[in-house]
Write an enzyme that holds these catalytic residues in place. Structure first.
Site, PDB file in Angstrom:
ATOM      1  N   HIS A 132       0.824  -1.205   0.000  1.00  0.00           N
ATOM      2  CA  HIS A 132       0.000   0.000   0.000  1.00  0.00           C
ATOM      3  C   HIS A 132       0.863   1.262   0.000  1.00  0.00           C
ATOM      4  O   HIS A 132       1.965   1.277   0.560  1.00  0.00           O
ATOM      5  CB  HIS A 132      -0.903   0.010   1.233  1.00  0.00           C
ATOM      6  CG  HIS A 132      -1.833  -1.164   1.304  1.00  0.00           C
ATOM      7  ND1 HIS A 132      -2.325  -1.677   2.485  1.00  0.00           N
ATOM      8  CD2 HIS A 132      -2.364  -1.942   0.316  1.00  0.00           C
ATOM      9  CE1 HIS A 132      -3.124  -2.702   2.233  1.00  0.00           C
ATOM     10  NE2 HIS A 132      -3.157  -2.886   0.926  1.00  0.00           N
ATOM     11  N   LYS A 138       4.782   6.066   7.644  1.00  0.00           N
ATOM     12  CA  LYS A 138       4.271   5.143   8.659  1.00  0.00           C
ATOM     13  C   LYS A 138       5.385   4.700   9.597  1.00  0.00           C
ATOM     14  O   LYS A 138       6.489   4.375   9.150  1.00  0.00           O
ATOM     15  CB  LYS A 138       3.670   3.896   8.000  1.00  0.00           C
ATOM     16  CG  LYS A 138       2.474   4.174   7.118  1.00  0.00           C
ATOM     17  CD  LYS A 138       1.990   2.916   6.412  1.00  0.00           C
ATOM     18  CE  LYS A 138       0.807   3.198   5.506  1.00  0.00           C
ATOM     19  NZ  LYS A 138       0.395   1.999   4.738  1.00  0.00           N
ATOM     20  N   ASP A 184      -6.374  -6.246  -2.729  1.00  0.00           N
ATOM     21  CA  ASP A 184      -4.960  -6.546  -2.927  1.00  0.00           C
ATOM     22  C   ASP A 184      -4.755  -7.612  -4.001  1.00  0.00           C
ATOM     23  O   ASP A 184      -3.776  -7.566  -4.753  1.00  0.00           O
ATOM     24  CB  ASP A 184      -4.323  -6.985  -1.611  1.00  0.00           C
ATOM     25  CG  ASP A 184      -4.138  -5.827  -0.638  1.00  0.00           C
ATOM     26  OD1 ASP A 184      -4.189  -4.659  -1.081  1.00  0.00           O
ATOM     27  OD2 ASP A 184      -3.958  -6.088   0.569  1.00  0.00           O
ATOM     28  N   TYR A 188       0.258   1.208  13.920  1.00  0.00           N
ATOM     29  CA  TYR A 188       0.829   2.179  12.988  1.00  0.00           C
ATOM     30  C   TYR A 188       0.630   3.595  13.522  1.00  0.00           C
ATOM     31  O   TYR A 188      -0.461   3.941  13.953  1.00  0.00           O
ATOM     32  CB  TYR A 188       0.108   2.193  11.647  1.00  0.00           C
ATOM     33  CG  TYR A 188      -0.201   0.919  10.942  1.00  0.00           C
ATOM     34  CD1 TYR A 188       0.344   0.670   9.682  1.00  0.00           C
ATOM     35  CD2 TYR A 188      -1.096  -0.019  11.462  1.00  0.00           C
ATOM     36  CE1 TYR A 188       0.017  -0.474   8.976  1.00  0.00           C
ATOM     37  CE2 TYR A 188      -1.424  -1.161  10.765  1.00  0.00           C
ATOM     38  CZ  TYR A 188      -0.859  -1.385   9.522  1.00  0.00           C
ATOM     39  OH  TYR A 188      -1.197  -2.515   8.825  1.00  0.00           O
TER      40      TYR A 188
END
Length: 203
Positions: free
Chosen positions: A62, A72, A175, A132
């Site tokens: 991603h 991130k 995905d 995250y």
């Protein structure tokens, strides 16, 4: 907390010091000083996420449009995952290459990925819990994915879990349908090195 550069510029592995006794352990999993010293800027925290995954769940690759992208800072609070960074920046010397860090509840490492880099992981046991810290909030119109099984990238995903049990990869429908790296590049969907460097220099 110590940040060590990975082979992809703009990504770091993070190690932490643990302080334990018979009650358990304590650690500082994020500290602004060492982070800023390594990256050259502070972490603009806009959102915090938590995902829990069964063994074999594969999430990614991603990324978000740059600017502003989405940096991130990731760690695994429970279980174990192999966390992967992919250089998606067109024009980068390491474009299309990947690196990885094992995140688990033993060593309690982290990984930081700058804007323009792709992110994914595979869970190595049930209930792996990934945390995250994100520099921008989730914005569906700016979020994209590249197929994590694209042979041109060639990520060496583990095929056995932490306990030695064979893994069966489980991907979301999104995905599974993600374009290959070359398809994403041909569509003009990838960030460029110039865009990401300009954004990072503004931080």
């Amino acid at each position: 907390m110590e940040l060590t550069p990975l082979s992809i510029e703009g990504a770091w592995s993070v190690s932490t010091k643990h302080f334990g006794d018979d009650r358990g352990i304590f650690l500082e999993w994020f500290k602004d000083g060492p982070f800023s010293d390594a990256t050259g800027h502070g972490l603009n925290l806009a959102q915090a996420n938590c995902s829990v995954s069964a063994a074999g769940v594969l999430r990614g690759i991603h990324y978000a449009d740059v600017p502003p992208g989405q940096a991130k800072y990731v760690t695994c609070a429970r279980g174990a995952v192999l966390d992967v960074v992919v250089d998606l920046r067109v024009g980068s010397p390491t474009y299309g290459q990947w690196d990885s860090v094992l995140l688990d509840d033993v060593d309690r490492r982290g990984i930081y990925l700058s804007e323009g880099l792709g992110h994914g992981f595979v869970s190595l046991e049930d209930n792996s819990t990934v945390m995250y810290l994100c520099s921008t909030p989730y914005a569906p119109e700016r979020e994209h994915e590249v197929n994590p099984l694209d042979p041109a990238i060639g990520i060496d995903w583990p095929t056995v879990g932490r306990d030695g049990t064979p893994l069966t990869f489980e991907l979301s429908a999104k995905d599974q349908a993600a374009p290959t790296l070359e398809q994403a590049r041909a569509a003009g969907a990838l960030p460029t090195l110039e865009q990401t460097e300009a954004w990072r220099s503004s931080l």
